[in-house]
Design a protein around this motif. Sequence first.
Motif, PDB file in Angstrom:
ATOM      1  N   LEU A 156       1.601  55.385  12.214  1.00  0.00           N
ATOM      2  CA  LEU A 156       0.770  54.597  13.121  1.00  0.00           C
ATOM      3  C   LEU A 156       0.516  55.360  14.414  1.00  0.00           C
ATOM      4  O   LEU A 156      -0.588  55.307  14.970  1.00  0.00           O
ATOM      5  N   LEU A 157       1.510  56.075  14.894  1.00  0.00           N
ATOM      6  CA  LEU A 157       1.330  56.866  16.106  1.00  0.00           C
ATOM      7  C   LEU A 157       0.456  58.088  15.857  1.00  0.00           C
ATOM      8  O   LEU A 157      -0.279  58.518  16.747  1.00  0.00           O
ATOM      9  N   ALA A 158       0.510  58.664  14.659  1.00  0.00           N
ATOM     10  CA  ALA A 158      -0.283  59.848  14.340  1.00  0.00           C
ATOM     11  C   ALA A 158      -1.754  59.485  14.132  1.00  0.00           C
ATOM     12  O   ALA A 158      -2.640  60.214  14.571  1.00  0.00           O
ATOM     13  N   SER A 159      -1.988  58.378  13.456  1.00  0.00           N
ATOM     14  CA  SER A 159      -3.368  57.930  13.237  1.00  0.00           C
ATOM     15  C   SER A 159      -3.402  56.416  13.361  1.00  0.00           C
ATOM     16  O   SER A 159      -2.504  55.716  12.888  1.00  0.00           O
ATOM     17  N   PRO A 160      -4.440  55.888  14.001  1.00  0.00           N
ATOM     18  CA  PRO A 160      -4.460  54.444  14.286  1.00  0.00           C
ATOM     19  C   PRO A 160      -4.524  53.543  13.050  1.00  0.00           C
ATOM     20  O   PRO A 160      -4.050  52.432  13.077  1.00  0.00           O
ATOM     21  N   GLY A 161      -5.083  54.002  11.958  1.00  0.00           N
ATOM     22  CA  GLY A 161      -5.216  53.152  10.766  1.00  0.00           C
ATOM     23  C   GLY A 161      -4.079  53.371   9.782  1.00  0.00           C
ATOM     24  O   GLY A 161      -3.601  54.486   9.598  1.00  0.00           O
ATOM     25  N   LEU A 162      -3.648  52.286   9.191  1.00  0.00           N
ATOM     26  CA  LEU A 162      -2.625  52.387   8.141  1.00  0.00           C
ATOM     27  C   LEU A 162      -3.309  52.204   6.792  1.00  0.00           C
ATOM     28  O   LEU A 162      -3.871  51.155   6.509  1.00  0.00           O
ATOM     29  N   GLY A 163      -3.223  53.204   5.959  1.00  0.00           N
ATOM     30  CA  GLY A 163      -3.801  53.115   4.624  1.00  0.00           C
ATOM     31  C   GLY A 163      -2.868  52.390   3.684  1.00  0.00           C
ATOM     32  O   GLY A 163      -1.712  52.088   4.007  1.00  0.00           O
ATOM     33  N   PRO A 164      -3.345  52.086   2.489  1.00  0.00           N
ATOM     34  CA  PRO A 164      -2.524  51.380   1.500  1.00  0.00           C
ATOM     35  C   PRO A 164      -1.255  52.136   1.111  1.00  0.00           C
ATOM     36  O   PRO A 164      -0.219  51.525   0.876  1.00  0.00           O
ATOM     37  N   ALA A 165      -1.338  53.458   1.069  1.00  0.00           N
ATOM     38  CA  ALA A 165      -0.156  54.239   0.692  1.00  0.00           C
ATOM     39  C   ALA A 165       0.943  54.114   1.739  1.00  0.00           C
ATOM     40  O   ALA A 165       2.130  54.014   1.415  1.00  0.00           O
TER      41      ALA A 165
END
Length: 90
Positions: A39-48
């Motif tokens: 979450l800190l690295a990229s704002p979106g959380l993917g399904p994986a």
Amino acid sequence: MGTRTRAQRDAMTIEIGYALLSAAVLAGVTFAAITAPWLLASPGLGPAVLFAGGAPAAVVFVLRIVHVLRGYRGAPGTRPSRPGRTGPGA
């Protein structure tokens, strides 16, 4: 199986509530600890990423409930006073 007193039923209800609440908190912490770096690295959380955090959190939830409820021994006076005996007064 004999009837249970009101105090025994209340004690079991509280123990179940404690098991569920502590399991939910621990599962939430597990999920947050696993997904926070993504979450800190990229704002979106993917399904994986959600699965990578959700699967261990679900396992921790179930294990915590089993651990708490297996450790529950009931109200005082419901166990034999001496090991190997079958009755509380034996």
